[in-house]
Design a protein around this motif. Structure first.
Motif, mmCIF file in Angstrom:
data_model
loop_
_atom_site.group_PDB
_atom_site.id
_atom_site.type_symbol
_atom_site.label_atom_id
_atom_site.label_comp_id
_atom_site.label_asym_id
_atom_site.label_seq_id
_atom_site.Cartn_x
_atom_site.Cartn_y
_atom_site.Cartn_z
ATOM 1 N N VAL C 26 0.884 -1.172 0.000
ATOM 2 C CA VAL C 26 0.000 0.000 0.000
ATOM 3 C C VAL C 26 0.915 1.212 0.000
ATOM 4 O O VAL C 26 1.801 1.301 0.851
ATOM 5 C CB VAL C 26 -0.826 0.145 1.294
ATOM 6 N N LEU C 28 0.633 5.018 0.595
ATOM 7 C CA LEU C 28 -0.165 6.177 0.974
ATOM 8 C C LEU C 28 0.656 7.460 0.883
ATOM 9 O O LEU C 28 0.132 8.535 0.645
ATOM 10 C CB LEU C 28 -0.700 6.012 2.400
ATOM 11 N N PHE C 58 -4.422 8.107 -1.392
ATOM 12 C CA PHE C 58 -4.108 9.464 -0.920
ATOM 13 C C PHE C 58 -2.915 10.074 -1.676
ATOM 14 O O PHE C 58 -2.886 10.065 -2.891
ATOM 15 C CB PHE C 58 -3.849 9.470 0.586
ATOM 16 N N TRP C 59 -1.903 10.531 -0.926
ATOM 17 C CA TRP C 59 -0.783 11.240 -1.552
ATOM 18 C C TRP C 59 -0.004 10.338 -2.496
ATOM 19 O O TRP C 59 0.696 10.811 -3.386
ATOM 20 C CB TRP C 59 0.139 11.825 -0.478
ATOM 21 N N MET C 138 -11.650 5.009 -3.955
ATOM 22 C CA MET C 138 -12.221 5.977 -3.025
ATOM 23 C C MET C 138 -11.373 7.244 -2.943
ATOM 24 O O MET C 138 -11.898 8.357 -2.986
ATOM 25 C CB MET C 138 -12.376 5.359 -1.636
ATOM 26 N N ASP C 141 -11.829 9.328 -6.022
ATOM 27 C CA ASP C 141 -13.101 10.066 -5.984
ATOM 28 C C ASP C 141 -12.976 11.285 -5.078
ATOM 29 O O ASP C 141 -13.328 12.394 -5.469
ATOM 30 C CB ASP C 141 -14.231 9.153 -5.464
ATOM 31 N N VAL C 142 -12.476 11.064 -3.862
ATOM 32 C CA VAL C 142 -12.418 12.148 -2.878
ATOM 33 C C VAL C 142 -11.487 13.256 -3.347
ATOM 34 O O VAL C 142 -11.795 14.438 -3.214
ATOM 35 C CB VAL C 142 -11.963 11.603 -1.502
ATOM 36 N N MET C 143 -10.332 12.882 -3.903
ATOM 37 C CA MET C 143 -9.354 13.876 -4.310
ATOM 38 C C MET C 143 -9.582 14.364 -5.752
ATOM 39 O O MET C 143 -8.826 15.192 -6.249
ATOM 40 C CB MET C 143 -7.944 13.328 -4.125
ATOM 41 N N GLU C 144 -10.631 13.809 -6.388
ATOM 42 C CA GLU C 144 -11.006 14.214 -7.750
ATOM 43 C C GLU C 144 -9.857 14.077 -8.735
ATOM 44 O O GLU C 144 -9.532 14.984 -9.499
ATOM 45 C CB GLU C 144 -11.553 15.656 -7.726
ATOM 46 N N VAL C 160 -10.464 -1.414 -1.331
ATOM 47 C CA VAL C 160 -9.587 -1.979 -0.309
ATOM 48 C C VAL C 160 -9.705 -3.500 -0.263
ATOM 49 O O VAL C 160 -8.740 -4.193 0.062
ATOM 50 C CB VAL C 160 -9.884 -1.361 1.075
ATOM 51 N N GLY C 161 -10.883 -4.042 -0.620
ATOM 52 C CA GLY C 161 -11.068 -5.487 -0.609
ATOM 53 C C GLY C 161 -10.116 -6.177 -1.573
ATOM 54 O O GLY C 161 -9.581 -7.259 -1.281
ATOM 55 N N PHE C 163 -7.136 -5.059 -2.458
ATOM 56 C CA PHE C 163 -5.807 -5.072 -1.845
ATOM 57 C C PHE C 163 -5.691 -6.148 -0.774
ATOM 58 O O PHE C 163 -4.695 -6.878 -0.699
ATOM 59 C CB PHE C 163 -5.442 -3.713 -1.233
#
Lengths: 176, 176, 176
Positions: C26, C28, C58-59, C138, C141-144, C160-161, C163
């Motif tokens: 993962v 992040l 994320f990042w 996800m 989507d959130v960070m467009e 996540v499932g 992964f």
């Protein structure tokens, strides 16, 4: 050997007790983004039938705090830490672009508009799904954060040996 | 099959050499809190009978440095890095609330009053318990940190392939 | 039981299909140093014959971005995030000593003089070696951040499932 083979064996086979699949997480970070990662993985793993253990240490302890709990700290240093790092999980800001709380607010907005649960909601969901959450005894002592400032459902504090035994029994262990 | 069953089997069974239980850690962070986590896990795992491998890379290399070692760096950039990131493991500050060294001092106080070992003590304990510590050759080259600036007992530098083989043989591997 | 023992067994043994060795990561973090760690581990593991899965969230999503891709973001917040965190993997700075981009430049110089590949080169090498890279649906989507801003070769987004299933099948899983 397949299950079928075992079932048709003409002599007594040792009874195989199915051990549950396990996932273990150490959560040292108190950043919003990493806590999201931790709880998304924990709830996902629990939903997929895993026993999940979360071991919170250092900044990660914030994730267990009850928003209404009293301020922590006995010594001067402990009280300072309690003030600087006060509040519950909903006060966690992202590891980047904090902007004195604006980053947290902005991410909160973006997540809400994408129907992503908030951190307190994810923590509650994890508890509902049977995820076991433990505070690290040593960190709690050093940071002067007592058990009674945690939300209901958190297990009694444990040490690193407990986590290591859980990790050894897990198919996946992550340090977050 | 239980040990007893093996012992009473009437025919020659293949000799099963018990492979040691292993734990492997990559330590990329040089933050005080994460280094504490790393060494607490390493010493705990060793005390529980595991072989433990720690692979230090980037900022984590500071954890191996001898406090009395000469400043590092050959090129201008290397010397700058050596100055900015100089000193040994006892100079590591927390990932939050550094306050120009005050955070480190404060945490040091709080840990001492709770009888928690210091980072240099934990590193020495880990070496005494047989924890194997390795510097990442590539990071050492890039950051111009030579082996002779490390404390005694650190193994010769290795590459990522070495770590991956250790991780594959381990029941638990963490990236810190 | 050893391979030899299986080969000389006088009766039909169940055919053992060799499952591939797997490594799952993962990612992040979007920091230069951690992305280096991630891609060095990924390419090393692939070169050693492992199937490698990288799940970016994320990042970490920055690591997948095409340098020439259009700016991301639809809403005001998304566009702000796109501007603040714009550019591809080559814009990633170290987690320490950023100095407004100087740290990145300095590390780039030091790595080049040690013949260490750049991040875009390591990512290309990873793709060439068959490393599977996935964006977290996800977070995207959130960070467009849409899929069409990623470099060629990145798989379709997953949750996540996905992964967790990969991690369960892996001998080593790390959170970076």
């Amino acid at each position: 050997m397949s299950d079928t083979a075992v079932a048709t064996m003409p002599f007594a086979a040792p009874v195989e007790v199915e051990t549950p699949r396990k996932v273990s997480l150490v959560v040292l970070s108190g950043d919003m983004d990493k806590l999201f990662g931790a709880f998304i993985i924990a709830t996902g793993a629990a939903a997929m039938g895993n026993e999940v253990t979360m071991f919170f240490t250092f900044w990660g302890l914030r994730a267990l705090k009850d928003a209404d709990a009293k301020a922590t700290g006995k010594t001067l240093f402990g009280r300072m830490l309690g003030m600087m790092y006060g509040g519950g999980i909903e006060k966690a800001g992202p590891s980047k672009f904090g902007f004195g709380g604006m980053g947290r607010w902005m991410f909160g907005k973006m997540m809400k508009s994408n129907n992503v649960s908030s951190l307190p909601e994810l923590r509650d969901l994890a508890l509902d799904l049977g995820v076991k959450m433990y505070g690290c005894q040593m960190s709690m002592d050093v940071m002067e954060i007592p058990q009674d400032t945690f939300v209901k459902g958190v297990q009694e504090p444990v040490g690193v040996g407990f986590f290591l035994a859980e990790a050894e029994a897990s198919h996946t262990s992550l340090f977050i």
